[in-house]
Design a protein around this motif. Structure first.
Motif, mmCIF file in Angstrom:
data_model
loop_
_atom_site.group_PDB
_atom_site.id
_atom_site.type_symbol
_atom_site.label_atom_id
_atom_site.label_comp_id
_atom_site.label_asym_id
_atom_site.label_seq_id
_atom_site.Cartn_x
_atom_site.Cartn_y
_atom_site.Cartn_z
ATOM 1 N N VAL A 7 0.840 -1.200 0.000
ATOM 2 C CA VAL A 7 0.000 0.000 0.000
ATOM 3 C C VAL A 7 0.873 1.248 0.000
ATOM 4 O O VAL A 7 0.618 2.209 -0.743
ATOM 5 N N LEU A 8 1.923 1.246 0.832
ATOM 6 C CA LEU A 8 2.838 2.394 0.911
ATOM 7 C C LEU A 8 3.570 2.609 -0.410
ATOM 8 O O LEU A 8 3.745 3.749 -0.859
ATOM 9 N N GLN A 11 1.073 3.977 -2.893
ATOM 10 C CA GLN A 11 0.801 5.378 -2.561
ATOM 11 C C GLN A 11 1.951 6.282 -3.010
ATOM 12 O O GLN A 11 1.725 7.346 -3.594
ATOM 13 N N LEU A 14 1.974 6.478 -6.885
ATOM 14 C CA LEU A 14 0.908 7.364 -7.364
ATOM 15 C C LEU A 14 1.234 8.816 -7.076
ATOM 16 O O LEU A 14 1.066 9.689 -7.947
ATOM 17 N N GLY A 15 1.701 9.088 -5.851
ATOM 18 C CA GLY A 15 2.052 10.450 -5.480
ATOM 19 C C GLY A 15 3.151 11.030 -6.348
ATOM 20 O O GLY A 15 3.089 12.186 -6.766
ATOM 21 N N VAL A 53 7.623 12.052 -1.108
ATOM 22 C CA VAL A 53 7.004 10.719 -1.169
ATOM 23 C C VAL A 53 8.040 9.648 -1.493
ATOM 24 O O VAL A 53 7.934 8.511 -1.010
ATOM 25 N N PHE A 267 2.091 6.428 5.952
ATOM 26 C CA PHE A 267 0.899 6.539 5.115
ATOM 27 C C PHE A 267 0.247 7.907 5.291
ATOM 28 O O PHE A 267 -0.121 8.569 4.313
ATOM 29 N N ASN A 270 2.181 10.766 3.684
ATOM 30 C CA ASN A 270 2.160 10.789 2.217
ATOM 31 C C ASN A 270 0.766 11.023 1.637
ATOM 32 O O ASN A 270 0.629 11.137 0.419
ATOM 33 N N VAL A 271 -0.250 11.083 2.499
ATOM 34 C CA VAL A 271 -1.598 11.327 2.001
ATOM 35 C C VAL A 271 -1.696 12.728 1.397
ATOM 36 O O VAL A 271 -2.209 12.902 0.282
ATOM 37 N N THR A 274 0.072 13.248 -1.911
ATOM 38 C CA THR A 274 -0.557 12.447 -2.962
ATOM 39 C C THR A 274 -1.884 13.051 -3.403
ATOM 40 O O THR A 274 -2.193 13.089 -4.605
#
Length: 305
Positions: A7-8, A11, A14-15, A53, A267, A270-271, A274
Motif C-alpha cells: 500500500v505504501l 501510494q 501514485l504520489g 514521497v 501513510f 504521504n496522504v 498524494t
C-alpha cells in the motif's frame, strides 16, 4: 506487514507520478504561457512532494545508494535529512500559498492590498529564505541518525528498515521537538488565519452579489475556484499534520516506534502530497484545456498520417 508495504509503495508511486505530471504542467505554463502568481509556488510544491514521497519509502533511496560505494551511516543521515527538509518545506510552501492567495483576493480597500505587488516582487527572496531556513533547521538532527545496528544493546529507535535514531538526552530531545513544533504551530496558525479570512471574504462577496442580483455567476469565477481549492488543501493539510504530530511526538517522547505505527505514520505523511496534485489538477481548467489541445493535435496528425 507485506500488504501494508505494498500500500505504501503504491501510494508513493501514485504520489510521485501525479506530482511529476503537475510539475511538468507548471513548468510548461511558466515557460510558454502567462502564468498566475501562484503557479510558481505550486510548481515548487509539486517538486517538494515528489522528493518527499520518494524519501518516505526508504527502500527506493537505499537501492539508489546501494550502487554507490558509500558508508551506510552516511546513507541513513542523507535519507533522514532529505525527508526532514522536504517535510518542513511542504509546511512552509503550503503556508506561503495560503498567504499569497489571501492577499491576491483582497479588495483594494483592504489593509492587505498594499502587499500585493510587494509579494510578487519579493517572491524569489521568500523562496530563498524558506529553503535556507529549512536546510539549516534540520541539519542538527542528522547527528542523531545513523545505520541501524542492534536496538537491544544500543537503545536505538528504528525509524526505517535500515536506519535508526541514536539515544539522546531527554532535555535535548524535548528541545528539538519544541523547536520543530513551534515552527509548525506558527505556520499552521498563519494558514488557519488566512483561511478564515478567505472564508469571510468569499461569504461577504457572495452576499453582496445576491443583494445586487448579480447575473454573472461570480461563484464560478477563477479567483473563487482557486481560493476554494487552496482552502481545501489547507484544511486537509492541517488535519493530516495533527495526526502525524500526535504519532511522531508520542514516539519521540516515549522513545519507542512500533512497526505498525511507523507504517501508519508514513501513510498519513504521504496522504497530503498524494492528494494535493489530484485536487489541483481537477480544479484547474487549464490542465483540461491543454490536454484537449494536445489530443486534438495528435488526432489530426494521426488522420493526416
Amino acid at each position: 506487514m507485506s500488504s501494508l508495504k505494498n500500500v505504501l509503495n503504491f501510494q508513493a508511486g501514485l504520489g510521485a507520478l501525479v506530482n511529476m505530471f503537475l510539475l511538468v504542467f507548471y513548468i510548461f505554463i511558466i515557460l510558454c504561457h502567462r502564468p498566475k502568481p501562484t503557479d510558481m509556488i505550486s510548481c515548487q510544491l509539486a517538486f517538494i512532494h515528489i522528493v518527499l514521497v520518494l524519501a518516505g519509502v526508504d527502500i527506493w533511496l537505499w537501492d539508489i545508494f546501494e550502487s554507490l560505494d558509500i558508508d551506510n551511516d552516511f546513507k541513513c543521515k542523507t535519507t533522514f535529512y532529505i525527508h526532514r527538509v522536504m517535510r518542513g518545506l511542504s509546511v512552509c510552501v503550503t503556508c506561503l500559498l495560503s498567504v499569497f492567495q489571501a492577499v491576491t483576493i483582497s479588495p483594494s480597500t483592504s489593509l492587505l492590498a498594499k502587499f500585493k505587488y510587494k509579494l510578487k516582487k519579493y517572491m524569489i527572496c521568500a523562496f530563498l529564505f524558506i529553503w535556507s531556513f529549512n536546510l539549516s533547521f534540520s541539519s542538527s538532527q542528522i547527528f542523531y541518525a545513523g545505520a541501524f545496528t542492534n536496538v537491544s544493546e544500543n537503545n536505538q529507535m528504528k525509524v526505517t528498515k535500515f536506519c535508526s535514531l541514536f539515544p539522546m538526552n531527554y532535555i535535548i530531545r524535548v528541545m528539538i521537538l519544541t523547536m520543530a513544533t513551534s515552527r509548525d504551530v506558527f505556520l499552521v496558525v498563519v494558514m488557519l488565519t488566512t483561511s478564515a479570512y478567505m472564508v469571510i471574504f468569499l461569504f461577504r462577496h457572495q452576499r453582496q452579489c445576491k443583494h445586487l442580483h448579480c447575473l454573472s455567476h461570480p461563484g464560478s469565477s477563477p479567483e473563487k475556484k482557486a481560493t476554494q481549492t487552496i482552502l481545501l488543501l489547507v484544511v486537509f493539510f492541517v488535519f493530516m499534520y495533527l495526526v502525524d504530530f500526535i504519532i511522531s511526538s508520542a514516539a519521540v517522547l516515549l522513545w519507542m516506534y512500533d512497526p505498525v505505527n511507523l507504517s501508519i505514520q508514513k501513510f498519513v505523511m504521504n496522504v497530503y502530497p498524494t492528494i494535493t496534485p489530484l485536487v489541483q489538477i481537477s480544479s484547474d481548467s487549464r490542465v483540461i484545456d491543454i490536454l484537449k489541445s494536445l489530443w486534438s493535435k495528435c488526432h489530426k496528425s494521426f488522420l493526416k498520417g
